[in-house]
Structure formats: C-alpha cells, structure tokens
Design a protein around this motif. Structure first.
Motif, PDB file in Angstrom:
ATOM      1  N   PHE A  25      -7.264  -0.392  -0.039  1.00 35.92           N
ATOM      2  CA  PHE A  25      -6.615  -1.618  -0.503  1.00 35.92           C
ATOM      3  C   PHE A  25      -5.155  -1.395  -0.844  1.00 35.92           C
ATOM      4  O   PHE A  25      -4.764  -0.335  -1.347  1.00 35.92           O
ATOM      5  CB  PHE A  25      -7.364  -2.221  -1.701  1.00 35.92           C
ATOM      6  N   GLY A  64      -5.135   2.778  -4.706  1.00 36.42           N
ATOM      7  CA  GLY A  64      -4.427   1.565  -4.315  1.00 36.42           C
ATOM      8  C   GLY A  64      -2.988   1.851  -3.923  1.00 36.42           C
ATOM      9  O   GLY A  64      -2.314   2.657  -4.565  1.00 36.42           O
ATOM     10  N   PHE A  88      -7.141  -9.356   5.155  1.00 39.84           N
ATOM     11  CA  PHE A  88      -8.266  -8.430   5.290  1.00 39.84           C
ATOM     12  C   PHE A  88      -8.336  -7.992   6.745  1.00 39.84           C
ATOM     13  O   PHE A  88      -8.451  -8.816   7.646  1.00 39.84           O
ATOM     14  CB  PHE A  88      -9.582  -9.085   4.871  1.00 39.84           C
ATOM     15  N   GLU A 123      -9.318  -2.663   5.308  1.00 41.08           N
ATOM     16  CA  GLU A 123      -8.229  -2.704   4.316  1.00 41.08           C
ATOM     17  C   GLU A 123      -8.034  -4.129   3.838  1.00 41.08           C
ATOM     18  O   GLU A 123      -7.902  -5.053   4.641  1.00 41.08           O
ATOM     19  CB  GLU A 123      -6.926  -2.164   4.906  1.00 41.08           C
ATOM     20  N   ILE A 124      -7.999  -4.289   2.523  1.00 45.28           N
ATOM     21  CA  ILE A 124      -7.781  -5.593   1.906  1.00 45.28           C
ATOM     22  C   ILE A 124      -6.482  -5.542   1.115  1.00 45.28           C
ATOM     23  O   ILE A 124      -6.130  -4.510   0.530  1.00 45.28           O
ATOM     24  CB  ILE A 124      -8.966  -5.981   0.989  1.00 45.28           C
ATOM     25  N   THR A 125      -5.762  -6.645   1.127  1.00 45.35           N
ATOM     26  CA  THR A 125      -4.518  -6.748   0.353  1.00 45.35           C
ATOM     27  C   THR A 125      -4.744  -7.705  -0.814  1.00 45.35           C
ATOM     28  O   THR A 125      -5.238  -8.827  -0.615  1.00 45.35           O
ATOM     29  CB  THR A 125      -3.356  -7.256   1.226  1.00 45.35           C
ATOM     30  N   ALA A 183      -7.892 -12.109  -4.395  1.00 46.20           N
ATOM     31  CA  ALA A 183      -7.964 -11.906  -2.948  1.00 46.20           C
ATOM     32  C   ALA A 183      -8.031 -13.263  -2.265  1.00 46.20           C
ATOM     33  O   ALA A 183      -8.216 -14.306  -2.903  1.00 46.20           O
ATOM     34  CB  ALA A 183      -9.184 -11.058  -2.585  1.00 46.20           C
ATOM     35  N   GLU A 196     -15.719  -8.365  -0.901  1.00 51.18           N
ATOM     36  CA  GLU A 196     -14.749  -7.280  -0.810  1.00 51.18           C
ATOM     37  C   GLU A 196     -13.990  -7.102  -2.120  1.00 51.18           C
ATOM     38  O   GLU A 196     -13.733  -5.969  -2.561  1.00 51.18           O
ATOM     39  CB  GLU A 196     -13.782  -7.533   0.341  1.00 51.18           C
ATOM     40  N   VAL A 217     -13.864  -3.696  -4.693  1.00 48.74           N
ATOM     41  CA  VAL A 217     -12.681  -3.015  -5.228  1.00 48.74           C
ATOM     42  C   VAL A 217     -12.724  -3.004  -6.753  1.00 48.74           C
ATOM     43  O   VAL A 217     -12.424  -1.986  -7.392  1.00 48.74           O
ATOM     44  CB  VAL A 217     -11.386  -3.689  -4.737  1.00 48.74           C
TER      45      VAL A 217
END
Length: 513
Positions: free
Chosen positions: A289, A322, A405, A415-417, A487, A494, A498
């Motif tokens: 992330f 992170g 995502f 990968e997530i932002t 998110a 997701e 995290v």
C-alpha cells in the motif's frame, strides 16, 4: 410502550425489570464462576466454546450497565429489560447447543443508535416530539439478530444527527470515556460509550459527516464506515439521505470485518443500495500500500498534541511497509466544503414533516434549531443544487484516479493507495463547545466530511493516547488520538486488511511521554 422521557435529573427514563442469572442455571453451569471478561467477539466466542453460557454474559453486562449509570446516567434512551435479554440468551443456548454449528454473532451483545428502527420500540432520533414506534425492524438490525446477536438497548445521540460533538441531546450530554471535561463526539454518542466501556461488543450507528468516526476516536474504539449502499439503510431515520451510511463501532478491526460480513448485502428496498460488485474478491499473497496525507497547510488546524501524534503515526506506518506518496489534496478539500457549505445542506430539511419546523421549532434543542434556521436562511435554488451535484461528480472522478487499486495476478501481489488523516484536528471540552457550538462542530469535520461526499470507505482507528493538564479536573489526563484510513468505493475488504496489518503497531503511539 411509553416513550422514554426526562427523569428528575433530566436523563432518560429507562424501562427495565430485574432478573437473576440463577433462573437459567442447569447442572452443567451451576458451579461455574462468575463471568466478567472481554466482550471482543473473538474472545467471547472462545469463552462460549469453553462452556460459558450467554446467560452468564448477560448478567455481567447488566451489572456493568448498572455500575456505569453512576458515571453517565444518560447513555441509554431505551434499555431492554434484563428478563427479555435472558430469555433471548436462553433461546440461543437451546437452539444452538453445538459450538461448531453456531452463527457468527452467537451470544454477542450489541447496542443500536436510536435512529435505527426496531419493531415495537420507539425511534426518537434524539428528538421526542418526532418520535414514532415502527412496526418493522431495520434490515441491518435483523441481520444481527438472525446471526445470534443479543440486543441490549438503544443509545443516546445528537438530536436528529445534526452534529459531531454529542452536546445536542435532550436526554443529556455525554462526555468522553477518557475525561469528564471533554466531548464524547457525535452523532453516534452513546453507541461509542457502550463499546468503549465494555457494555456491549459492538454498536450499530450511522455516518453522514463523521458521525461514527468522530465518537470512535474520542472514546478509543474503531469506527468503520463501509461503502454507501453495501449495507442496507432502510429503517434508518435519515440525516441527509444522499450521504448517510450505516456504520459500525467495535473494539478492534477483526470485529468490524466480521460485522461487515454479517450485515452487507443488496437490499432492493433501499433506493441507494448498490448491486454486488462483479470484481472477484481474492486475497493476494501480498497487499502493498501507498498512502498520502493532508498537506502541512491543512494540518495547521490541528492542535500541537495531534500534530505530534500524527507525525509519529506516519513514521510507524512507513516502518510497517507503507510508502508515503504525494497525493493531490484539492479534491478532498473541495469535497469537504461541499457537504455543509453548499446547497447539499438543504437536504437536512427533508427529514421534517411539511410545515413542522415553522410550528414546532421551539421544541428543538437550541443549537439544533439554530442549524435548521441557518439552513433555511441559505435560500438555495435548484440551480445551486445542480451546480453542486456537478462539482460532486467532478471531485469523485478525480479521487478515483488517486485512491486506486491495482492487481498483479501473475505475481499475486496487489497495491492499494490510501488517504490517511487525523480523524479530527483536536479534542474540545464540553465548555468550549457550549461557547461556540457551530464553529467547533465545523472544525471537527476538517478531515471527515469529504468521505461521504466522495463515497469512500473508511475506518477510524485508535492510535494511543497523549497527556494534558486538565484545567477543569485539576490533574493530568490522557486523551485518545486516532486516524482515519480511507480507500476508494468498493475496496472495503482491502482497506480492512491493511487496517488489521497496522492495528497492533498503532496502539502504543504517544506512550513514551
């Protein structure tokens, strides 16, 4: 049933009856010691597997409730009679004797914000003149009951869900469970107290502008706001229908995820419900992330302790894997202004019967009345509304390209932002709110309002405590701090993954003072 009203000390009148645990004793449990342990769902499930009965837990809960009345007598607007809860607990024991076949919320006690309908129990929304007794229960409540939950009572709340301080209830003003001088947060005020004090395992509430996330932070618990429309809002008295979202208060992230699994689902009767996602849900071997934070200019509104705590949180998150990234803040800031500084605030008026405000505004809490009068004074037009809707669409589209995502199926790495911000910029006292109720309420939403406008999923997480010199109590006090992790819409699972990764590392922020 008579509507709860004010007692001799201006608190709610609680209807209850006495009951004894020994009513439900049998030869297997008669010699068991008194239960008085954690109400966390996982911990409680383990106790049940070990032979504890739901009746033991109910007795302990009502003992705790009775003791806590000496601290805050106005937590409950309606408290179930202990005899009724005991009967429900006994039915659970009879229906599911085998621990291996029990439903996920077997014997799990919960409270409900008093804007959520339960058949036969008045829904006051913190406003007795507008109270009514529903004939059907809200689906989200019923899902919890069907999953084995034990309903304990309905909690105090900010009148008509109009604010985030918790200081606008005719049933009495609550305070943070950490300090009698500091606000509890709202509008899901009593719900946060019941979870923080271990009176229930979780509470059902709603979030329009931060109404779950803010009281979660001020009382050291988790507040999870799922993607709007994934949990039915039917049977929930609205604050602003287009922004309202059924949400959960729990003691930890794992419990929030379990509740979300129990309660989510498409409800055709909820006109804002979203159809299930067609994107397959998978758990990659690794979820990386990135995250952004508000710029320094936006964080200037924070108190000094909050700035210090937040800096430590960022450092911990980076050490936990992170990657801090520069994310465009403007769409978030613009959306924040849109919620209450635009024509959107006019939706507040739709919750009142036609002509009711003009004839009955003197029945409202003075600050609630001020809010509605201020809304009327805006005199927004339909053209204003459509312009603001266009802005909302623009900001939502912009954020879709920021909170992303990305799946890497071949390498099983996703990968997530995320956006991470202080849940609120400071923790005011009740006295400070009394002196400036509208102004402080607005400042509390500095990092909260945009979540609903942008249809984000978010979880408020406790991040340790900090010490202050309490000028009102004359001693040093530790107050809770927390952040909200956000998110994009539909990324609930997701995000929770995290949050679970970070939970332990964030618990001790500020403890080395």
């Amino acid at each position: 049933m008579t509507l709860p009203g004010k007692g001799p000390r201006n608190g709610p009148i609680i209807y209850e009856e006495l009951g004894m645990l020994k009513i439900w004793e049998d030869h297997e449990t008669a010699g068991m010691d008194y239960w008085d342990s954690s109400l966390g769902i996982t911990s409680l499930s383990q106790d049940y597997e070990a032979g504890i009965k739901p009746q033991h837990v109910v007795q302990a809960i009502f003992d705790r409730i009775d003791a806590y009345k000496q601290v805050q007598p106005s937590v409950w607007i309606h408290l179930q009679p202990i005899g009724e809860v005991m009967r429900a607990a006994n039915e659970l024991s009879i229906r599911w004797p085998d621990p291996k076949n029990r439903p996920p919320l077997y014997g799990v006690a919960f409270s409900v914000k008093d804007s959520i309908d339960i058949a036969g129990i008045p829904t006051t929304t913190g406003c007795p003149p507008l109270a009514f007794t529903p004939t059907a229960s809200a689906p989200v409540y019923q899902r919890c009951i069907d999953a084995g939950g034990l309903f304990i009572g309905k909690t105090n709340m900010e009148q008509l869900a109009t604010g985030m301080t918790g200081c606008r209830s005719p049933f009495g003003t609550l305070h943070s469970t950490f300090s009698k001088s500091h606000i509890v947060g709202g509008s899901s005020s009593g719900s946060a107290v019941t979870v923080s004090q271990g009176l229930v395992s979780f509470s059902l509430g709603s979030d329009t502008a931060g109404s779950i996330r803010v009281p979660a932070m001020f009382n050291g618990v988790c507040g999870f706001k799922p993607t709007k429309g994934t949990v039915s809002a039917r049977g929930v008295s609205p604050a602003c229908l287009h922004q309202d979202c059924v949400s959960f208060l729990t003691s930890n992230v794992e419990d929030a995820e379990m509740l979300w699994d129990v309660c989510k689902g498409f409800d055709k009767g909820d006109f804002f419900a979203k159809l299930p996602s067609t994107r397959p849900i998978r758990k990659s071997k690794q979820l990386r992330f990135k995250f952004g934070v508000p710029p320094a200019s936006a964080l200037e509104i924070c108190s000094l302790p909050f700035k210090k705590q937040f800096a430590e949180v960022i450092e911990i998150i980076q050490k936990s894997g992170g990657k801090l990234d520069d994310l465009e803040w403007n769409p978030f800031a613009a959306a924040n202004e849109l919620l209450y500084n635009s024509s959107f605030v006019m939706e507040r008026l739709t919750i009142l019967p036609e002509g009711w405000l003009a004839q009955n505004k003197q029945l409202l809490h003075p600050v609630t009345r001020q809010v509605f009068e201020g809304t009327l004074a805006r005199n927004s037009s339909a053209v204003d509304l459509f312009k603001d809707l266009h802005k909302q669409a623009e900001y939502k589209r912009a954020v879709e390209d920021i909170l992303t995502f990305e799946e890497d199926i071949d390498n099983e790495t996703d990968e997530i932002t995320l956006m991470i911000a202080p849940t609120t910029p400071f923790h005011p006292t009740i006295k400070e709110v009394d002196e400036d109720p509208i102004g402080i309420n607005g400042r509390l939403g500095s990092f909260a309002h945009f979540a609903n406008v942008l249809d984000l999923v978010g979880i408020a997480m406790p991040c340790g405590t900090y010490e202050i010199e309490d000028v009102f109590e004359g001693r040093k006090t530790r107050l809770p701090f927390g952040v909200t992790i956000l998110a994009g819409a539909g990324l609930d699972g997701e995000l929770l993954r995290v949050a679970a990764m970070l939970e332990e590392a964030l618990q001790d922020v500020g403890q080395e003072e």
